[in-house]
Enzyme design. Structure first.
Site, PDB file in Angstrom:
ATOM      1  N   GLU A  34      -7.503 -10.956   1.802  1.00 43.53           N
ATOM      2  CA  GLU A  34      -7.149 -10.000   0.523  1.00 43.53           C
ATOM      3  C   GLU A  34      -5.856 -10.427  -0.078  1.00 43.53           C
ATOM      4  O   GLU A  34      -5.152 -11.014   0.305  1.00 43.53           O
ATOM      5  CB  GLU A  34      -6.958  -8.480   0.905  1.00 43.53           C
ATOM      6  N   HIS A  88     -15.512  -2.789   4.342  1.00 48.71           N
ATOM      7  CA  HIS A  88     -14.825  -3.517   5.631  1.00 48.71           C
ATOM      8  C   HIS A  88     -15.813  -3.498   6.683  1.00 48.71           C
ATOM      9  O   HIS A  88     -16.027  -4.271   7.552  1.00 48.71           O
ATOM     10  CB  HIS A  88     -13.576  -2.683   6.268  1.00 48.71           C
ATOM     11  N   HIS A 133      -8.041  -3.744  12.431  1.00 50.23           N
ATOM     12  CA  HIS A 133      -7.420  -2.996  11.585  1.00 50.23           C
ATOM     13  C   HIS A 133      -8.245  -1.715  11.061  1.00 50.23           C
ATOM     14  O   HIS A 133      -7.548  -0.615  10.807  1.00 50.23           O
ATOM     15  CB  HIS A 133      -7.543  -3.732  10.018  1.00 50.23           C
ATOM     16  N   ASP A 182      -7.298  -9.392   7.272  1.00 47.93           N
ATOM     17  CA  ASP A 182      -7.757  -8.033   7.961  1.00 47.93           C
ATOM     18  C   ASP A 182      -8.380  -8.918   9.149  1.00 47.93           C
ATOM     19  O   ASP A 182      -9.304  -9.577   9.114  1.00 47.93           O
ATOM     20  CB  ASP A 182      -8.646  -7.186   7.349  1.00 47.93           C
ATOM     21  N   TRP A 239       0.963  -1.126   0.049  1.00 47.04           N
ATOM     22  CA  TRP A 239      -0.077  -0.191   0.098  1.00 47.04           C
ATOM     23  C   TRP A 239       0.997   1.197   0.118  1.00 47.04           C
ATOM     24  O   TRP A 239       1.922   1.422   0.863  1.00 47.04           O
ATOM     25  CB  TRP A 239      -0.844  -0.129   1.344  1.00 47.04           C
TER      26      TRP A 239
END
Length: 207
Positions: free
Chosen positions: A171, A159, A58, A54, A18
């Site tokens: 993911e 999410h 998170h 996740d 990211w």
């Protein structure tokens, strides 16, 4: 014997992360030449590097951490569905799919095939997918994408919607060579006691 299919992103210095997140690195802190017996390495990486899960922590400071999640979520039968280059991922896109008896779902989109760079855009999960999946008993949603939300989202509606409906998130799966169908999956996170996510070694075996 049926062979397992590795759907994990290889982890090396070329793995995209990211933008602004910790880059992956591996180095030897001890070498066999120095110690006379062993090589010992050191990893530096984000908990969201490559193929990962996740935890609710998170995106929710009071949410469950990785150690709080049942390993059963990431072990067992899974159905792979192929939605070729969707604009979004919602109930409409899945209306023709048979999801009866499915508790884990992987969606292949083929929209992030160049795994050497982070994508500029992805097809996001629409928040209405969360109740749609929950009503069918699906507890885990996995994607070949780095997020379930638009890459510029701060609110992270998908999410939050998925978690509020008891659907957990995987993911970054590598699915471009995986045919639609039913598989056995192993994608266990590390037993990290304080973490918001964890890389996984994700594997599929045709049923």
């Amino acid at each position: 014997m049926t062979r397992w299919i590795d759907i994990s992103q290889p982890l090396d210095e070329n793995v995209p992360v990211w933008p602004g997140d910790t880059p992956f690195s591996y180095r030897l802190t001890w070498t066999k030449e120095d110690t006379g017996s062993v090589n010992v390495g050191q990893l530096t990486m984000s908990t969201h590097t490559g193929t990962h899960i996740d935890a609710p922590f998170h995106f929710d400071s009071s949410g469950k951490k990785v150690i709080d999640l049942s390993p059963d979520l990431y072990l067992g039968p899974v159905r792979v569905v192929y939605l070729k280059h969707p604009q979004t991922i919602g109930p409409e896109e899945l209306k023709g799919e048979n999801l009866e008896g499915v508790s884990r779902l992987l969606i292949r989109t083929d929209t992030w095939l160049d795994r050497s760079s982070f994508p500029a855009a992805i097809p996001p999960v629409h928040p209405t997918l969360a109740p749609f999946l929950a009503e069918r008993g699906i507890r885990l949603l996995g994607l070949d994408l780095p997020s379930v939300d638009p890459l510029d989202s701060k609110e992270l509606p998908a999410h939050h919607a998925l978690t509020s409906h008891g659907v957990h998130i995987l993911e970054g799966a590598v699915l471009y060579r995986v045919e639609a169908g039913d598989y056995e999956m192993v994608a266990l996170p590390l037993p990290l006691t304080e973490a918001d996510g964890s890389p996984v070694r994700a594997m599929l075996r045709p049923i």
